[in-house]
Motif scaffolding. Structure first.
Motif, PDB file in Angstrom:
ATOM      1  N   PHE A  91       0.856  -1.190   0.000  1.00 34.50           N
ATOM      2  CA  PHE A  91       0.000   0.000   0.000  1.00 34.50           C
ATOM      3  C   PHE A  91       0.888   1.235   0.000  1.00 34.50           C
ATOM      4  N   LEU A  92       0.684   2.121  -0.981  1.00 36.45           N
ATOM      5  CA  LEU A  92       1.451   3.354  -1.055  1.00 36.45           C
ATOM      6  C   LEU A  92       0.765   4.412  -0.201  1.00 36.45           C
ATOM      7  N   THR A  93       1.450   4.865   0.844  1.00 36.49           N
ATOM      8  CA  THR A  93       0.845   5.780   1.803  1.00 36.49           C
ATOM      9  C   THR A  93       1.905   6.657   2.452  1.00 36.49           C
ATOM     10  N   PRO A  94       1.599   7.929   2.742  1.00 36.95           N
ATOM     11  CA  PRO A  94       2.587   8.825   3.348  1.00 36.95           C
ATOM     12  C   PRO A  94       3.112   8.341   4.699  1.00 36.95           C
ATOM     13  N   ASP A  95       2.314   7.523   5.422  1.00 35.12           N
ATOM     14  CA  ASP A  95       2.780   7.082   6.737  1.00 35.12           C
ATOM     15  C   ASP A  95       3.435   5.702   6.708  1.00 35.12           C
ATOM     16  N   GLY A  96       3.817   5.239   5.506  1.00 29.81           N
ATOM     17  CA  GLY A  96       4.543   3.982   5.395  1.00 29.81           C
ATOM     18  C   GLY A  96       6.033   4.160   5.608  1.00 29.81           C
ATOM     19  N   ILE A 114       1.571  -6.909  -5.695  1.00 32.75           N
ATOM     20  CA  ILE A 114       0.393  -6.068  -5.865  1.00 32.75           C
ATOM     21  C   ILE A 114       0.703  -4.709  -5.247  1.00 32.75           C
ATOM     22  N   LEU A 115       0.473  -3.649  -6.006  1.00 33.14           N
ATOM     23  CA  LEU A 115       0.610  -2.288  -5.494  1.00 33.14           C
ATOM     24  C   LEU A 115      -0.781  -1.676  -5.412  1.00 33.14           C
ATOM     25  N   LEU A 116      -1.159  -1.247  -4.241  1.00 39.75           N
ATOM     26  CA  LEU A 116      -2.459  -0.615  -4.031  1.00 39.75           C
ATOM     27  C   LEU A 116      -2.268   0.891  -3.924  1.00 39.75           C
ATOM     28  N   ALA A 117      -2.820   1.607  -4.906  1.00 34.85           N
ATOM     29  CA  ALA A 117      -2.730   3.063  -4.908  1.00 34.85           C
ATOM     30  C   ALA A 117      -3.979   3.627  -4.248  1.00 34.85           C
ATOM     31  N   ASP A 129      -5.273  -3.893   7.603  1.00 41.06           N
ATOM     32  CA  ASP A 129      -5.081  -4.929   8.618  1.00 41.06           C
ATOM     33  C   ASP A 129      -5.118  -6.336   8.028  1.00 41.06           C
ATOM     34  N   MET A 130      -5.955  -6.557   7.029  1.00 42.02           N
ATOM     35  CA  MET A 130      -6.226  -7.911   6.556  1.00 42.02           C
ATOM     36  C   MET A 130      -5.548  -8.267   5.233  1.00 42.02           C
ATOM     37  N   LEU A 131      -5.216  -7.273   4.415  1.00 43.02           N
ATOM     38  CA  LEU A 131      -4.646  -7.562   3.101  1.00 43.02           C
ATOM     39  C   LEU A 131      -3.198  -7.097   2.943  1.00 43.02           C
ATOM     40  N   VAL A 132      -2.950  -5.873   3.345  1.00 44.67           N
ATOM     41  CA  VAL A 132      -1.650  -5.244   3.071  1.00 44.67           C
ATOM     42  C   VAL A 132      -0.542  -5.909   3.886  1.00 44.67           C
ATOM     43  N   THR A 133       0.562  -6.223   3.218  1.00 38.61           N
ATOM     44  CA  THR A 133       1.711  -6.822   3.894  1.00 38.61           C
ATOM     45  C   THR A 133       2.855  -5.827   4.098  1.00 38.61           C
ATOM     46  N   ARG A 134       2.814  -4.718   3.350  1.00 41.14           N
ATOM     47  CA  ARG A 134       3.878  -3.725   3.481  1.00 41.14           C
ATOM     48  C   ARG A 134       3.333  -2.361   3.078  1.00 41.14           C
ATOM     49  N   GLU A 135       3.745  -1.326   3.772  1.00 39.95           N
ATOM     50  CA  GLU A 135       3.312   0.033   3.467  1.00 39.95           C
ATOM     51  C   GLU A 135       4.541   0.889   3.182  1.00 39.95           C
TER      52      GLU A 135
END
Length: 231
Positions: A91-96, A114-117, A129-135
């Motif tokens: 997941f691409l996020t500013p708090d990653g 998989i990249l989630l924008a 919580d349930m899908l994302v493995t890395r931020e």
């Protein structure tokens, strides 16, 4: 039968048109044409809820902005995971965690990503919580959506793959690959507007050239990014 790509990247987005033009140019296009990577863009609206393909809703508890819903994201990921196993859902996020060359190197060794924008105000926490493995974050600032960060991460990964660049040594000598910033580069002419190329680079002594470049890289890093040296 076509050979399997070195890496497959699936990008999930609410605005696919922000990605397609960039993915079809330069090194990203060359790598795909060479079979080094397969990049697939998935429109989140295709998995939207109800007649109007809704993908966002108001946040519980009130507040400004809209939040990406669980259903479309889970539906898209379910389809992809039914076809193959993924090493990471990012997941691409500013708090990653801050994107670094080390992270790009790690991702380039994976098989399926998989990249989630994200878009709008954010995404439902249950997706994280349930899908994302890395931020992963590309910096301490906020953009309109995660499409540009997804492109940044994709480019950083793909340029490391076999067949992406005609000269792989160029990628291996980039800034941060050895923990240092890259040294200065020069090309012809040997003198331009009164400023000449350092003599060591023109002398042909490769040992001295390597030594000079190492010294320059260290000096540049110490001046601009002393944190990389623990200083």
């Amino acid at each position: 039968m076509p050979t399997k790509s070195w890496l497959r990247i699936d990008i999930i987005t609410a605005v696919p048109q922000l990605l397609t033009s960039v993915l079809g140019e330069s090194i990203l296009k060359r790598a795909q044409d060479a079979g080094s990577v397969a990049i697939h863009v998935h429109n989140l609206h295709d998995y939207g809820v109800g007649r109007y393909r809704q993908i966002d809703d108001e946040p519980f508890g009130g507040g400004a902005g809209m939040v990406l819903k669980c259903e479309p994201v889970f539906a898209c990921v379910d389809v992809l995971q039914a076809e193959r196993c993924y090493d990471e859902i990012i997941f691409l996020t500013p708090d990653g965690e801050q994107l670094t060359q080390t992270i790009a190197n790690e991702c380039s060794l994976k098989s399926n990503l998989i990249l989630l924008a994200g878009h709008y105000k954010g995404i439902d926490q249950r997706i994280r919580d349930m899908l994302v493995t890395r931020e992963i974050s590309i910096g301490d600032y906020v953009l309109t959506g995660g499409e540009l960060p997804a492109l940044v991460l994709t480019d950083a990964i793909v340029r490391l793959l076999p067949g992406a660049m005609s000269d792989m040594e160029s990628a291996l000598t980039d800034s941060f690959q050895d923990g240092l910033l890259a040294p200065p580069d020069y090309t012809r002419p040997a003198e331009f507007r009164g400023i000449g190329v350092p003599e060591v680079l023109q002398g042909g002594n490769h040992k001295l050239i390597i030594q000079w470049r190492e010294e320059q890289a260290l000096q540049k890093t110490r001046k601009r990014r002393p944190d990389l040296l623990g200083e």
